[in-house]
Design a protein around this motif. Structure first.
Motif, PDB file in Angstrom:
ATOM      1  N   ALA A  75       0.819  -1.208   0.000  1.00  7.35           N
ATOM      2  CA  ALA A  75       0.000   0.000   0.000  1.00  7.35           C
ATOM      3  C   ALA A  75       0.853   1.258   0.000  1.00  7.35           C
ATOM      4  O   ALA A  75       0.590   2.215  -0.724  1.00  7.35           O
ATOM      5  CB  ALA A  75      -0.932   0.000   1.204  1.00  7.35           C
ATOM      6  N   ARG A  76       1.887   1.292   0.834  1.00  8.63           N
ATOM      7  CA  ARG A  76       2.735   2.477   0.924  1.00  8.63           C
ATOM      8  C   ARG A  76       3.255   2.879  -0.452  1.00  8.63           C
ATOM      9  O   ARG A  76       3.315   4.046  -0.806  1.00  8.63           O
ATOM     10  CB  ARG A  76       3.940   2.149   1.783  1.00  8.63           C
ATOM     11  CG  ARG A  76       4.160   2.777   3.109  1.00  8.63           C
ATOM     12  CD  ARG A  76       3.923   4.200   3.367  1.00  8.63           C
ATOM     13  NE  ARG A  76       3.670   4.339   4.783  1.00  8.63           N
ATOM     14  CZ  ARG A  76       3.392   5.469   5.404  1.00  8.63           C
ATOM     15  NH1 ARG A  76       3.299   6.597   4.729  1.00  8.63           N
ATOM     16  NH2 ARG A  76       3.177   5.479   6.680  1.00  8.63           N
ATOM     17  N   LEU A  78       1.987   2.399  -3.318  1.00 11.19           N
ATOM     18  CA  LEU A  78       0.958   2.969  -4.192  1.00 11.19           C
ATOM     19  C   LEU A  78       0.914   4.486  -4.051  1.00 11.19           C
ATOM     20  O   LEU A  78       0.728   5.201  -5.030  1.00 11.19           O
ATOM     21  CB  LEU A  78      -0.401   2.371  -3.822  1.00 11.19           C
ATOM     22  CG  LEU A  78      -1.537   2.548  -4.814  1.00 11.19           C
ATOM     23  CD1 LEU A  78      -1.284   1.737  -6.070  1.00 11.19           C
ATOM     24  CD2 LEU A  78      -2.857   2.123  -4.193  1.00 11.19           C
ATOM     25  N   GLY A  79       1.082   4.982  -2.834  1.00 10.23           N
ATOM     26  CA  GLY A  79       1.015   6.418  -2.617  1.00 10.23           C
ATOM     27  C   GLY A  79       2.289   7.154  -3.004  1.00 10.23           C
ATOM     28  O   GLY A  79       2.265   8.350  -3.240  1.00 10.23           O
ATOM     29  N   LEU A  80       3.388   6.425  -3.079  1.00  9.68           N
ATOM     30  CA  LEU A  80       4.672   7.085  -3.327  1.00  9.68           C
ATOM     31  C   LEU A  80       5.122   6.965  -4.772  1.00  9.68           C
ATOM     32  O   LEU A  80       5.891   7.781  -5.255  1.00  9.68           O
ATOM     33  CB  LEU A  80       5.749   6.489  -2.412  1.00  9.68           C
ATOM     34  CG  LEU A  80       5.532   6.703  -0.917  1.00  9.68           C
ATOM     35  CD1 LEU A  80       6.645   6.040  -0.119  1.00  9.68           C
ATOM     36  CD2 LEU A  80       5.463   8.182  -0.589  1.00  9.68           C
ATOM     37  N   PRO A  82       4.905   7.499  -8.399  1.00 11.77           N
ATOM     38  CA  PRO A  82       4.119   8.348  -9.308  1.00 11.77           C
ATOM     39  C   PRO A  82       3.530   7.581 -10.492  1.00 11.77           C
ATOM     40  O   PRO A  82       2.451   7.924 -10.964  1.00 11.77           O
ATOM     41  CB  PRO A  82       5.131   9.395  -9.791  1.00 11.77           C
ATOM     42  CG  PRO A  82       6.226   9.392  -8.766  1.00 11.77           C
ATOM     43  CD  PRO A  82       6.276   7.992  -8.236  1.00 11.77           C
ATOM     44  N   LEU A 106      -5.682  -4.053  -3.475  1.00 12.30           N
ATOM     45  CA  LEU A 106      -4.299  -4.496  -3.354  1.00 12.30           C
ATOM     46  C   LEU A 106      -4.308  -5.961  -2.975  1.00 12.30           C
ATOM     47  O   LEU A 106      -5.049  -6.363  -2.075  1.00 12.30           O
ATOM     48  CB  LEU A 106      -3.584  -3.694  -2.274  1.00 12.30           C
ATOM     49  CG  LEU A 106      -3.530  -2.194  -2.510  1.00 12.30           C
ATOM     50  CD1 LEU A 106      -2.660  -1.528  -1.450  1.00 12.30           C
ATOM     51  CD2 LEU A 106      -2.993  -1.878  -3.892  1.00 12.30           C
TER      52      LEU A 106
ATOM     53  N   MET B  85      -3.180  10.627  -3.193  1.00  8.52           N
ATOM     54  CA  MET B  85      -2.583   9.323  -3.393  1.00  8.52           C
ATOM     55  C   MET B  85      -2.183   8.691  -2.082  1.00  8.52           C
ATOM     56  O   MET B  85      -2.355   7.504  -1.884  1.00  8.52           O
ATOM     57  CB  MET B  85      -1.386   9.471  -4.309  1.00  8.52           C
ATOM     58  CG  MET B  85      -1.884   9.716  -5.708  1.00  8.52           C
ATOM     59  SD  MET B  85      -3.178   8.465  -6.059  1.00  8.52           S
ATOM     60  CE  MET B  85      -4.009   9.137  -7.413  1.00  8.52           C
ATOM     61  N   GLU B  86      -1.667   9.494  -1.154  1.00  8.07           N
ATOM     62  CA  GLU B  86      -1.287   8.932   0.145  1.00  8.07           C
ATOM     63  C   GLU B  86      -2.531   8.569   0.948  1.00  8.07           C
ATOM     64  O   GLU B  86      -2.544   7.561   1.661  1.00  8.07           O
ATOM     65  CB  GLU B  86      -0.392   9.922   0.905  1.00  8.07           C
ATOM     66  CG  GLU B  86       0.918  10.105   0.161  1.00  8.07           C
ATOM     67  CD  GLU B  86       1.972  10.846   0.974  1.00  8.07           C
ATOM     68  OE1 GLU B  86       1.814  11.005   2.198  1.00  8.07           O
ATOM     69  OE2 GLU B  86       2.957  11.276   0.352  1.00  8.07           O
ATOM     70  N   SER B  89      -3.815   5.362  -0.498  1.00  3.24           N
ATOM     71  CA  SER B  89      -2.934   4.236  -0.147  1.00  3.24           C
ATOM     72  C   SER B  89      -3.156   3.832   1.310  1.00  3.24           C
ATOM     73  O   SER B  89      -3.077   2.653   1.651  1.00  3.24           O
ATOM     74  CB  SER B  89      -1.469   4.572  -0.428  1.00  3.24           C
ATOM     75  OG  SER B  89      -0.936   5.453   0.546  1.00  3.24           O
ATOM     76  N   GLN B 284       6.515  13.609   0.119  1.00  5.56           N
ATOM     77  CA  GLN B 284       7.922  13.492  -0.267  1.00  5.56           C
ATOM     78  C   GLN B 284       8.369  14.646  -1.177  1.00  5.56           C
ATOM     79  O   GLN B 284       9.563  14.915  -1.274  1.00  5.56           O
ATOM     80  CB  GLN B 284       8.200  12.135  -0.917  1.00  5.56           C
ATOM     81  CG  GLN B 284       7.478  11.902  -2.235  1.00  5.56           C
ATOM     82  CD  GLN B 284       7.819  10.571  -2.890  1.00  5.56           C
ATOM     83  OE1 GLN B 284       8.701   9.848  -2.446  1.00  5.56           O
ATOM     84  NE2 GLN B 284       7.104  10.235  -3.956  1.00  5.56           N
ATOM     85  N   HIS B 301      -1.118   9.186   4.921  1.00  3.44           N
ATOM     86  CA  HIS B 301      -1.340   7.736   4.768  1.00  3.44           C
ATOM     87  C   HIS B 301      -2.043   7.196   6.021  1.00  3.44           C
ATOM     88  O   HIS B 301      -3.039   6.460   5.928  1.00  3.44           O
ATOM     89  CB  HIS B 301       0.008   7.044   4.549  1.00  3.44           C
ATOM     90  CG  HIS B 301      -0.060   5.554   4.390  1.00  3.44           C
ATOM     91  ND1 HIS B 301      -0.138   4.943   3.162  1.00  3.44           N
ATOM     92  CD2 HIS B 301      -0.055   4.558   5.314  1.00  3.44           C
ATOM     93  CE1 HIS B 301      -0.180   3.622   3.341  1.00  3.44           C
ATOM     94  NE2 HIS B 301      -0.125   3.364   4.628  1.00  3.44           N
TER      95      HIS B 301
END
Lengths: 341, 341
Positions: A75-76, A78-80, A82, A106, B85-86, B89, B284, B301
């Motif tokens: 999951a992490r 997915l957010g990071l 791009p 997921l 997105m975070e 996620s 980030q 997140h």
């Protein structure tokens, strides 16, 4: 117009030695055929390259206004990452035009994805699916076609058959990246690659080896990562502390290249004077760093949109053509230059 | 243990002047009650603060393993805005533990979202929903409760009632940001805000005005954007070219602050020597720029994960408590410093 005779449900029934009704029951996942017969019917359909009339089926499921996407990544990430976010935003741009939704899950592994796709499809939660991140010998290529689930794959046909698929020509792009670095004068070029179990990672690794060999350059080291910044940093550190330090590194995504830039700074190496770094994807991350990152650039949002349009074409007409999307092109910025003398 | 008497379906039936069965029919969206009666039943339930036993309901819909999220933003934005997105996620991290999926849709406006949530719920595509981006007088607060859809809202209760909600205490965080900039010596502080129709933008705008007034500082200019880099750049350019140029700017998200940094460079202004920039969210992106961006930092997140857990609590026990998540805290980096003398 002439052409090859069209394969019909009759041909499948004949080859499997059953009635047309049995073929229909099997593909609509209805009771009335034994497991053995069902398997024989699916095998016959596969042999003949036949799929049920998805258009008719999708119309009969007119209520279904969602498509599925299962992602086998943490999951992490997915957010990071791009790439994923831009790809999903591209899918959503097409779904929004059609008031459709994306069913996103997921999964811990591909077997779980197979089960999930089957449940989504059999419970009529989705009209079709987008399949991503193919592995070599991917279980989805054998387990899913028999369901009759309309699906478009993302990946080279050598990985994704029998699904219709859209892909990025990674081999050509890797070749271009290596030739560019070589043209700048680099002879020691290494690579920080993505997850080794992904099919496209293998394609890039082979293309990298072939491109260096074709130019008469020494073999480059290739390190695997999970695409994260942490592992990208670790791999870069390993390469830059080796006795035979590379003067250029090619990355498999932007995040690891950004992390590599920090490692170079931490080691007192100047980019691009001491070492050149070349990223991949060219998300907005590449223009936020100092220096800005040179990258292999492509339109990931547009790729997601194109894949969604292909799935709708499949749902509406019963077929869609496999095709490459535009190959990533070099976007030179401030992180690549000739090697130190 | 004593406590207020628990409101039951019997109380709702009595207040609406109907049978318990009619209340059940109305809330389960079954035929057998007229529209007028249905409305009266929903009004009685609202007055009493009653909701159907979601636990029982959700068990009877055990097949439903998806939750809904409708987002009223352009698709492009979804891929570029790190907050979303975070947040997604984080939701997915909790769904993955429960083998559940997220049904994601982009909607053009909130009325369309109301219709979508109703269709998802009535066709049993979702067990519940997460509601985001509340506006003032949000149509969802009046249109959705009558459906019986279990939902957790993201936003201050002043915007999201009657839904249980989780929120970030934006007012407190804005106050901290302004006091920090004032403590550095800044007296001309402006703000680049987000979409003006969002409720939390209004909360931040009021808190900004109040914080400056509380410190005896001159009123700051506040410009609205759509959270994009383009509009963040344009707003920054407007502020920095004004006769009464600010020495510090507070942003509503990271993306517009990053764009603001480029505008400062383009205008030959040094950050933080000539102007201080303070971002919001601390994705980030903030550590990739040069200088690194100071930001109001929180765990987006973790926020998404917490919201998903609250929704599961609501589904499993019939209620969940509204509560703030941890307030963003200042993360000073290289983009803030005392103003030029």
């Amino acid at each position: 117009m002439s052409g090859p005779a069209r394969i019909t449900i009759k041909d499948v029934a004949a080859r499997a030695g059953v009635s047309k009704g049995a073929v229909s029951l099997a593909f609509n996942d209805k009771p009335g055929v034994s497991d053995a017969t069902r398997e024989r019917i699916f095998a016959a359909a596969r042999d003949l390259g036949w799929a049920p009339n998805l258009a008719a089926r999708s119309l009969s499921n007119a209520r279904v206004d969602a498509i599925g996407l299962a992602v086998c990544r943490p999951a992490r990430m997915l957010g990071l990452e791009p790439w994923y976010m831009e790809f999903i935003s591209g899918i959503e741009s097409v779904l929004a035009e059609r008031s459709a939704s994306l069913l996103l899950r997921l999964v811990p592994d591909l077997d779980e994805e197979v089960g999930q796709q089957a449940r989504w499809w059999q419970s009529k939660q989705i009209a079709g699916s987008i399949l991503v991140d193919f592995h070599g010998d991917d279980p989805r290529t054998t387990a899913l076609p028999g369901l009759g689930l309309p699906a478009v794959a993302v990946g080279h046909p050598s990985l994704t058959a029998p699904f219709p698929s859209l892909w990025t020509d990674d081999a050509t792009a890797v070749g271009e990246a290596v030739r560019y670095l070589a043209a700048l004068g680099h002879r020691r070029i290494d690579r920080v690659g993505g997850a080794p179990d992904l099919g496209h990672t293998g394609i890039r690794a082979e293309a990298f080896t072939a491109a260096l060999a074709g130019l008469g350059l020494p073999e480059g080291r290739q390190l695997a990562t999970d695409f994260s910044g942490e592992e990208g940093a670790r791999a870069t550190r390993t390469l830059l502390t080796s006795a035979d330090r590379p003067t250029a590194i090619l990355y498999d995504n932007d995040l690891s290249a950004v992390a590599g830039l920090s490692v170079a700074a931490e080691m007192g190496l100047s980019v691009p004077t001491d070492v050149s770094l070349l990223a991949w994807d060219d998300s907005q991350l590449c223009t936020l760093t100092h220096p800005k990152l040179s990258a292999m650039s492509h339109d990931v949002h547009g790729f997601g949109a194109e894949v969604a349009r292909a799935l709708f074409e499949l749902l509406e007409t019963g077929s869609t053509e496999s095709r490459p999307v535009p190959t990533p092109v070099l976007m030179p910025r401030g992180s690549t230059a000739p090697p130190p003398r």
